[in-house]
Design a protein around this motif. Structure first.
Motif, PDB file in Angstrom:
ATOM      1  N   TYR A 158       0.728  -1.356  -0.017  1.00  0.00           N
ATOM      2  CA  TYR A 158      -0.057   0.177  -0.017  1.00  0.00           C
ATOM      3  C   TYR A 158       0.702   1.235   0.100  1.00  0.00           C
ATOM      4  O   TYR A 158       1.958   1.326   0.683  1.00  0.00           O
ATOM      5  CB  TYR A 158      -1.029  -0.023   1.263  1.00  0.00           C
ATOM      6  CG  TYR A 158      -1.723   1.138   1.105  1.00  0.00           C
ATOM      7  CD1 TYR A 158      -3.080   1.375   0.565  1.00  0.00           C
ATOM      8  CD2 TYR A 158      -1.628   2.289   2.169  1.00  0.00           C
ATOM      9  CE1 TYR A 158      -3.851   2.336   0.590  1.00  0.00           C
ATOM     10  CE2 TYR A 158      -2.404   3.217   2.321  1.00  0.00           C
ATOM     11  CZ  TYR A 158      -3.732   3.187   1.739  1.00  0.00           C
ATOM     12  OH  TYR A 158      -4.272   4.485   1.798  1.00  0.00           O
ATOM     13  N   PHE A 159       0.642   2.143  -0.935  1.00  0.00           N
ATOM     14  CA  PHE A 159       1.349   3.496  -0.954  1.00  0.00           C
ATOM     15  C   PHE A 159       0.180   4.570  -1.300  1.00  0.00           C
ATOM     16  O   PHE A 159      -0.851   4.156  -1.769  1.00  0.00           O
ATOM     17  CB  PHE A 159       2.070   3.447  -2.016  1.00  0.00           C
ATOM     18  CG  PHE A 159       2.667   4.958  -2.462  1.00  0.00           C
ATOM     19  CD1 PHE A 159       3.826   5.560  -1.325  1.00  0.00           C
ATOM     20  CD2 PHE A 159       2.178   5.689  -3.552  1.00  0.00           C
ATOM     21  CE1 PHE A 159       4.269   6.805  -1.650  1.00  0.00           C
ATOM     22  CE2 PHE A 159       2.642   6.792  -3.794  1.00  0.00           C
ATOM     23  CZ  PHE A 159       3.782   7.495  -2.713  1.00  0.00           C
ATOM     24  N   TRP A 160       0.496   5.727  -0.485  1.00  0.00           N
ATOM     25  CA  TRP A 160      -0.450   6.771  -0.414  1.00  0.00           C
ATOM     26  C   TRP A 160       0.427   8.099  -0.570  1.00  0.00           C
ATOM     27  O   TRP A 160       1.269   8.266  -0.008  1.00  0.00           O
ATOM     28  CB  TRP A 160      -1.475   6.854   0.273  1.00  0.00           C
ATOM     29  CG  TRP A 160      -1.316   7.305   1.602  1.00  0.00           C
ATOM     30  CD1 TRP A 160      -0.721   6.573   2.759  1.00  0.00           C
ATOM     31  CD2 TRP A 160      -1.195   8.519   2.308  1.00  0.00           C
ATOM     32  NE1 TRP A 160      -0.345   7.333   3.778  1.00  0.00           N
ATOM     33  CE2 TRP A 160      -0.817   8.800   3.455  1.00  0.00           C
ATOM     34  CE3 TRP A 160      -1.685   9.839   1.722  1.00  0.00           C
ATOM     35  CZ2 TRP A 160      -0.715   9.710   4.242  1.00  0.00           C
ATOM     36  CZ3 TRP A 160      -1.346  10.951   2.542  1.00  0.00           C
ATOM     37  CH2 TRP A 160      -1.111  11.055   3.667  1.00  0.00           C
ATOM     38  N   THR A 161      -0.409   9.275  -1.335  1.00  0.00           N
ATOM     39  CA  THR A 161       0.279  10.521  -1.249  1.00  0.00           C
ATOM     40  C   THR A 161      -0.641  11.736  -1.425  1.00  0.00           C
ATOM     41  O   THR A 161      -1.912  11.350  -1.863  1.00  0.00           O
ATOM     42  CB  THR A 161       1.278  10.581  -2.541  1.00  0.00           C
ATOM     43  OG1 THR A 161       1.982  11.693  -2.473  1.00  0.00           O
ATOM     44  CG2 THR A 161       0.737  10.739  -3.851  1.00  0.00           C
ATOM     45  N   ASP A 162      -0.493  12.726  -0.615  1.00  0.00           N
ATOM     46  CA  ASP A 162      -1.421  13.467  -0.764  1.00  0.00           C
ATOM     47  C   ASP A 162      -1.321  14.423  -2.141  1.00  0.00           C
ATOM     48  O   ASP A 162      -0.244  14.773  -2.811  1.00  0.00           O
ATOM     49  CB  ASP A 162      -1.123  14.921   0.266  1.00  0.00           C
ATOM     50  CG  ASP A 162      -1.936  15.881   0.579  1.00  0.00           C
ATOM     51  OD1 ASP A 162      -2.667  16.140  -0.338  1.00  0.00           O
ATOM     52  OD2 ASP A 162      -1.954  16.467   1.764  1.00  0.00           O
ATOM     53  N   VAL A 163      -2.474  14.524  -2.605  1.00  0.00           N
ATOM     54  CA  VAL A 163      -2.908  15.395  -4.012  1.00  0.00           C
ATOM     55  C   VAL A 163      -3.577  16.643  -3.744  1.00  0.00           C
ATOM     56  O   VAL A 163      -3.878  17.237  -4.874  1.00  0.00           O
ATOM     57  CB  VAL A 163      -3.328  14.351  -5.095  1.00  0.00           C
ATOM     58  CG1 VAL A 163      -2.386  13.358  -5.441  1.00  0.00           C
ATOM     59  CG2 VAL A 163      -4.738  13.790  -4.684  1.00  0.00           C
ATOM     60  N   GLY A 164      -4.047  17.060  -2.670  1.00  0.00           N
ATOM     61  CA  GLY A 164      -4.593  18.048  -2.186  1.00  0.00           C
ATOM     62  C   GLY A 164      -4.218  19.508  -2.890  1.00  0.00           C
ATOM     63  O   GLY A 164      -4.996  20.302  -3.314  1.00  0.00           O
ATOM     64  N   ALA A 165      -2.772  19.559  -2.938  1.00  0.00           N
ATOM     65  CA  ALA A 165      -2.344  20.738  -3.560  1.00  0.00           C
ATOM     66  C   ALA A 165      -2.457  20.904  -5.306  1.00  0.00           C
ATOM     67  O   ALA A 165      -2.063  21.755  -5.668  1.00  0.00           O
ATOM     68  CB  ALA A 165      -0.650  21.082  -3.212  1.00  0.00           C
ATOM     69  N   LEU A 166      -2.574  19.557  -5.687  1.00  0.00           N
ATOM     70  CA  LEU A 166      -2.669  19.589  -7.416  1.00  0.00           C
ATOM     71  C   LEU A 166      -3.762  20.317  -8.001  1.00  0.00           C
ATOM     72  O   LEU A 166      -5.041  20.006  -7.198  1.00  0.00           O
ATOM     73  CB  LEU A 166      -2.464  18.117  -7.796  1.00  0.00           C
ATOM     74  CG  LEU A 166      -1.408  17.412  -7.514  1.00  0.00           C
ATOM     75  CD1 LEU A 166      -1.245  15.852  -7.941  1.00  0.00           C
ATOM     76  CD2 LEU A 166      -0.093  18.174  -7.841  1.00  0.00           C
ATOM     77  N   LYS A 167      -3.863  20.875  -8.922  1.00  0.00           N
ATOM     78  CA  LYS A 167      -4.947  21.634  -9.838  1.00  0.00           C
ATOM     79  C   LYS A 167      -6.025  20.626 -10.144  1.00  0.00           C
ATOM     80  O   LYS A 167      -5.661  19.440 -10.301  1.00  0.00           O
ATOM     81  CB  LYS A 167      -4.464  22.362 -10.706  1.00  0.00           C
ATOM     82  CG  LYS A 167      -5.522  23.152 -11.421  1.00  0.00           C
ATOM     83  CD  LYS A 167      -4.587  23.910 -12.726  1.00  0.00           C
ATOM     84  CE  LYS A 167      -4.128  25.252 -12.423  1.00  0.00           C
ATOM     85  NZ  LYS A 167      -3.922  26.027 -13.671  1.00  0.00           N
ATOM     86  N   ALA A 168      -7.116  20.730  -9.798  1.00  0.00           N
ATOM     87  CA  ALA A 168      -8.509  20.185 -10.135  1.00  0.00           C
ATOM     88  C   ALA A 168      -8.145  19.781 -11.694  1.00  0.00           C
ATOM     89  O   ALA A 168      -8.021  20.736 -12.549  1.00  0.00           O
ATOM     90  CB  ALA A 168      -9.703  20.785  -9.712  1.00  0.00           C
ATOM     91  N   GLY A 169      -8.849  18.794 -12.032  1.00  0.00           N
ATOM     92  CA  GLY A 169      -8.787  18.517 -13.622  1.00  0.00           C
ATOM     93  C   GLY A 169      -8.395  17.158 -13.921  1.00  0.00           C
ATOM     94  O   GLY A 169      -8.084  16.185 -13.154  1.00  0.00           O
ATOM     95  N   SER A 170      -8.229  17.146 -15.227  1.00  0.00           N
ATOM     96  CA  SER A 170      -7.785  15.791 -15.800  1.00  0.00           C
ATOM     97  C   SER A 170      -6.193  15.622 -15.681  1.00  0.00           C
ATOM     98  O   SER A 170      -5.371  16.618 -16.062  1.00  0.00           O
ATOM     99  CB  SER A 170      -8.033  15.596 -17.280  1.00  0.00           C
ATOM    100  OG  SER A 170      -7.592  14.610 -17.916  1.00  0.00           O
ATOM    101  N   TRP A 171      -5.806  14.341 -15.306  1.00  0.00           N
ATOM    102  CA  TRP A 171      -4.360  13.921 -15.004  1.00  0.00           C
ATOM    103  C   TRP A 171      -4.094  12.887 -15.815  1.00  0.00           C
ATOM    104  O   TRP A 171      -4.882  11.820 -15.844  1.00  0.00           O
ATOM    105  CB  TRP A 171      -3.970  14.250 -13.748  1.00  0.00           C
ATOM    106  CG  TRP A 171      -3.798  15.301 -13.107  1.00  0.00           C
ATOM    107  CD1 TRP A 171      -4.985  16.034 -12.421  1.00  0.00           C
ATOM    108  CD2 TRP A 171      -2.765  16.218 -12.685  1.00  0.00           C
ATOM    109  NE1 TRP A 171      -4.705  17.112 -12.027  1.00  0.00           N
ATOM    110  CE2 TRP A 171      -3.301  17.243 -12.142  1.00  0.00           C
ATOM    111  CE3 TRP A 171      -1.315  16.152 -13.072  1.00  0.00           C
ATOM    112  CZ2 TRP A 171      -2.332  18.576 -11.770  1.00  0.00           C
ATOM    113  CZ3 TRP A 171      -0.632  17.305 -12.581  1.00  0.00           C
ATOM    114  CH2 TRP A 171      -1.162  18.162 -12.123  1.00  0.00           C
ATOM    115  N   ASP A 172      -2.741  12.433 -16.258  1.00  0.00           N
ATOM    116  CA  ASP A 172      -2.623  11.231 -16.450  1.00  0.00           C
ATOM    117  C   ASP A 172      -1.559  10.665 -15.536  1.00  0.00           C
ATOM    118  O   ASP A 172      -0.450  11.264 -15.366  1.00  0.00           O
ATOM    119  CB  ASP A 172      -1.624  11.216 -17.958  1.00  0.00           C
ATOM    120  CG  ASP A 172      -2.607  11.475 -19.046  1.00  0.00           C
ATOM    121  OD1 ASP A 172      -3.931  11.327 -18.908  1.00  0.00           O
ATOM    122  OD2 ASP A 172      -2.153  12.302 -20.126  1.00  0.00           O
TER     123      ASP A 172
END
Length: 85
Positions: free
Chosen positions: A50-64
């Motif tokens: 199991y791995f997790w990371t915070d993505v709260g600071a990333l801009k909303a929208g589409s990511w690859d």
């Protein structure tokens, strides 16, 4: 062949990845097709599955998302699209 496709999900501000086996090391890439300057690379190494990371600071929208990792003697790659709210 190894069935190595991980489970990937977004829960609140965290991106959670559950691998099929224990002991995983590699790179998590998040590419922003509309804004290359926001592309992100996150190295990881976990003894478990199991791995997790915070993505709260990333801009909303589409990511690859692209995961490139090694588990035991095997190399893997997994790609998918993500949408962050």
């Amino acid at each position: 062949t190894h069935q190595a496709q991980p489970e990937v999900r977004i829960a609140g501000d965290s991106l959670q990845i559950r691998f099929k086996q224990q002991g995983n090391e590699g790179q998590l890439y998040l590419f922003r097709p509309s804004e290359k300057a926001l592309d992100t690379r996150i190295p990881f190494s976990v003894d478990g599955d199991y791995f997790w990371t915070d993505v709260g600071a990333l801009k909303a929208g589409s990511w690859d998302l692209q995961l490139i990792w090694r588990s035991g003697a095997h190399d893997f790659q997994y790609d998918r699209k993500l949408y962050l709210d």
